[in-house]
Write an enzyme that holds these catalytic residues in place. Structure first.
Site, PDB file in Angstrom:
ATOM      1  N   LYS A  32      25.107  49.655  24.418  1.00 24.36           N
ATOM      2  CA  LYS A  32      24.504  48.165  24.838  1.00 24.36           C
ATOM      3  C   LYS A  32      23.781  47.570  24.064  1.00 24.36           C
ATOM      4  CE  LYS A  32      27.014  47.746  29.009  1.00 24.36           C
ATOM      5  NZ  LYS A  32      27.237  47.581  30.476  1.00 24.36           N
ATOM      6  N   LYS A  76      36.361  52.800  24.714  1.00 27.06           N
ATOM      7  CA  LYS A  76      36.962  52.633  26.322  1.00 27.06           C
ATOM      8  C   LYS A  76      37.360  51.282  26.398  1.00 27.06           C
ATOM      9  CE  LYS A  76      33.084  51.578  28.928  1.00 27.06           C
ATOM     10  NZ  LYS A  76      32.695  51.449  30.393  1.00 27.06           N
ATOM     11  N   LYS A 121      35.509  45.681  30.288  1.00 24.47           N
ATOM     12  CA  LYS A 121      35.679  44.223  30.628  1.00 24.47           C
ATOM     13  C   LYS A 121      34.994  43.196  29.678  1.00 24.47           C
ATOM     14  CE  LYS A 121      33.457  45.107  35.012  1.00 24.47           C
ATOM     15  NZ  LYS A 121      32.055  46.091  34.550  1.00 24.47           N
TER      16      LYS A 121
HETATM   17  N1  AQP Z   1      38.027  52.452  30.246  1.00 23.49           N
HETATM   18  C1  AQP Z   1      37.678  52.776  31.522  1.00 23.49           C
HETATM   19  N2  AQP Z   1      38.219  53.774  32.115  1.00 23.49           N
HETATM   20  C2  AQP Z   1      38.119  54.531  33.360  1.00 23.49           C
HETATM   21  N3  AQP Z   1      37.150  54.110  34.071  1.00 23.49           N
HETATM   22  C3  AQP Z   1      36.410  52.814  33.657  1.00 23.49           C
HETATM   23  N4  AQP Z   1      35.226  52.324  34.147  1.00 23.49           N
HETATM   24  C4  AQP Z   1      34.728  51.213  33.408  1.00 23.49           C
HETATM   25  N5  AQP Z   1      35.739  51.239  32.451  1.00 23.49           N
HETATM   26  C5  AQP Z   1      36.740  52.484  32.292  1.00 23.49           C
HETATM   27  C6  AQP Z   1      34.740  52.698  35.581  1.00 23.49           C
HETATM   28  O1  AQP Z   1      34.582  51.456  36.367  1.00 23.49           O
HETATM   29  C7  AQP Z   1      33.366  51.731  37.260  1.00 23.49           C
HETATM   30  C8  AQP Z   1      32.923  50.334  37.211  1.00 23.49           C
HETATM   31  O2  AQP Z   1      32.221  49.983  35.808  1.00 23.49           O
HETATM   32  P1  AQP Z   1      31.044  49.257  35.836  1.00 23.49           P
HETATM   33  O3  AQP Z   1      31.308  47.776  36.325  1.00 23.49           O
HETATM   34  O4  AQP Z   1      29.820  49.770  36.448  1.00 23.49           O
HETATM   35  O5  AQP Z   1      30.546  49.084  34.507  1.00 23.49           O
HETATM   36  P2  AQP Z   1      31.000  50.025  33.002  1.00 23.49           P
HETATM   37  O6  AQP Z   1      31.386  51.365  33.079  1.00 23.49           O
HETATM   38  O7  AQP Z   1      30.102  49.512  32.010  1.00 23.49           O
HETATM   39  O8  AQP Z   1      32.548  49.249  32.516  1.00 23.49           O
HETATM   40  P3  AQP Z   1      32.865  48.130  31.763  1.00 23.49           P
HETATM   41  O9  AQP Z   1      34.204  47.549  32.049  1.00 23.49           O
HETATM   42  O10 AQP Z   1      32.576  48.787  30.345  1.00 23.49           O
HETATM   43  O11 AQP Z   1      31.795  46.899  31.739  1.00 23.49           O
HETATM   44  P4  AQP Z   1      30.921  46.149  30.716  1.00 23.49           P
HETATM   45  O12 AQP Z   1      31.658  45.817  29.701  1.00 23.49           O
HETATM   46  O13 AQP Z   1      30.090  45.027  31.612  1.00 23.49           O
HETATM   47  O14 AQP Z   1      29.851  47.227  30.551  1.00 23.49           O
HETATM   48  C9  AQP Z   1      32.864  52.792  36.607  1.00 23.49           C
HETATM   49  O15 AQP Z   1      33.024  53.989  37.694  1.00 23.49           O
HETATM   50  C10 AQP Z   1      33.247  53.208  35.539  1.00 23.49           C
HETATM   51  O16 AQP Z   1      33.055  54.480  35.088  1.00 23.49           O
END
Ligand code: AQP
Length: 342
Positions: A125, A207, A210
């Protein structure tokens, strides 16, 4: 994970606790769905379940205020639309329970600079948002530890990307317990066998996320059927033609995982089903099963979002329940440290 399937086996008088969270940092993806949301319903009966909308975490990256507000309602509604009954699970918004920020600060003082510097998410990040490498982004794992430890959670269901953060929460809990007397339950990550890491449709070595700027890279839970099918048609694959799991076939491997998650079929069954059929036909089929899977979630979501006042009332109730448990842990922590009580 050892005994999550058995719930409170061995301790029938007291249910074990599950906690998980999702950040309202954008439109939730299929990764969020399979990595977390879709699995939460299965824990309701056997565990005391706490699910939070992690808005404090989301501001480590700049958010547009109106969008943050909207996404907070949306994530809350999605918890329910994905099958969580707010009467059976404690559903709350992190910033409504002030104990999170308070314990977060305390745990900052029990977390080492060196261990925070090793966090993969911090490295990723800070590279992605080089103009805003703020202290919150760095100390994020201590706040996440507070989220978990406040509820004395035994299990933390997360996608594979969050495993490192649960491990640091374990280290922090163990360190605090060792410095005083046992105070926190040492939590365990619970990572699904299938869907632990759904990859980007455009860059399948990354991965699905969002916050990805390329909308074709992610399937959003709330995408229309047409958009879902179109995005799968455009998904990056390889020059082979055979629907088979294989090394260097990241795109196809990811589509097979998604098809498996949507249908409950094993990878071998998927390979058999598409034996002799091309990638085009397979991509269309993945799009269709995925749209079928998400369609009832979207319908329920639309219904919930039409009544924001009821969602607000549920948020308030959830915050009160969460706060009750969180405040007990926080008082205990303060006493152990030596803060004066009044
Ligand atoms: N690609 C993924 N595959 C499986 N699990 C995933 N999670 C996120 N992306 C994947 C799981 O979703 C839960 C919530 O995630 P988060 O909102 O805490 O943030 P994150 O892990 O940082 O997910 P993002 O989508 O990548 O968000 P941004 O883009 O804002 O950083 C967690 O249990 C995560 O493991």
């Amino acid at each position: 994970m050892t005994d999550i399937q058995n719930g409170n086996a061995g301790a029938p008088e007291k249910k074990k606790t599950v906690l998980s969270a999702v950040q309202p940092s954008g439109n939730l993806t299929l990764g969020n769905y399979f990595g977390s949301l879709s699995r939460f319903g299965e824990f309701t009966e056997m565990f005391d379940c706490y699910y939070c909308v992690a808005d404090l975490h989301s501001i480590t990256v700049r958010q547009v205020p109106a969008e943050l507000r909207r996404h907070t309602y949306e994530v809350y509604a999605l918890y329910i639309a994905c099958g969580l009954d707010p009467k059976e699970n404690v559903l709350f918004v992190q910033s409504h329970v002030h104990e999170h920020a308070e314990l977060g600060w305390i745990l900052d003082c029990y977390t080492m600079f060196g261990e925070l510097s090793r966090m993969t998410q911090f490295k990723d990040k800070s590279a992605k948002h080089a103009d805003n490498v703020n202290a919150g982004l760095f100390t994020y794992p201590a706040l996440m530890a507070a989220d978990i430890l406040l509820y004395q959670a035994d299990y933390v269901p997360v996608g594979a990307d969050q495993k490192q953060h649960v491990e640091i929460a374990r280290d922090i809990a163990t360190r605090f317990n060792g410095a005083y007397t046992p105070t926190f339950t040492v939590p365990e990550a619970y990572i699904p066998k299938e869907g632990a890491k759904i990859m980007s449709l455009q860059e399948p070595t990354k991965k699905m996320s969002k916050s990805d700027k390329n909308e074709n890279a992610s399937i959003y839970i709330l995408d229309s059927r047409d958009d879902i099918i179109r995005k799968f048609k455009r998904a990056v694959t390889d020059s082979d033609t055979c629907v088979r799991v294989g090394e260097g076939k990241d795109g196809i491997n990811n589509l097979i995982t998604i098809y498996s998650c949507c249908t409950g079929k094993s990878a071998e069954e998927v390979e058999c089903e598409f034996d002799g059929r091309g990638y085009g036909e397979f991509k269309l089929a993945v799009g269709e099963v995925c749209a079928d899977k998400l369609s009832p979630v979207k319908d329920k979501f639309d219904e919930l979002m039409a009544d924001k006042a009821s969602l607000g009332a549920l948020m308030k109730e959830g915050a009160e329940h969460a706060s009750y448990r969180a405040s007990r842990t926080l008082s205990k922590v303060k006493r152990k440290i030596g803060f004066v009580e009044i």
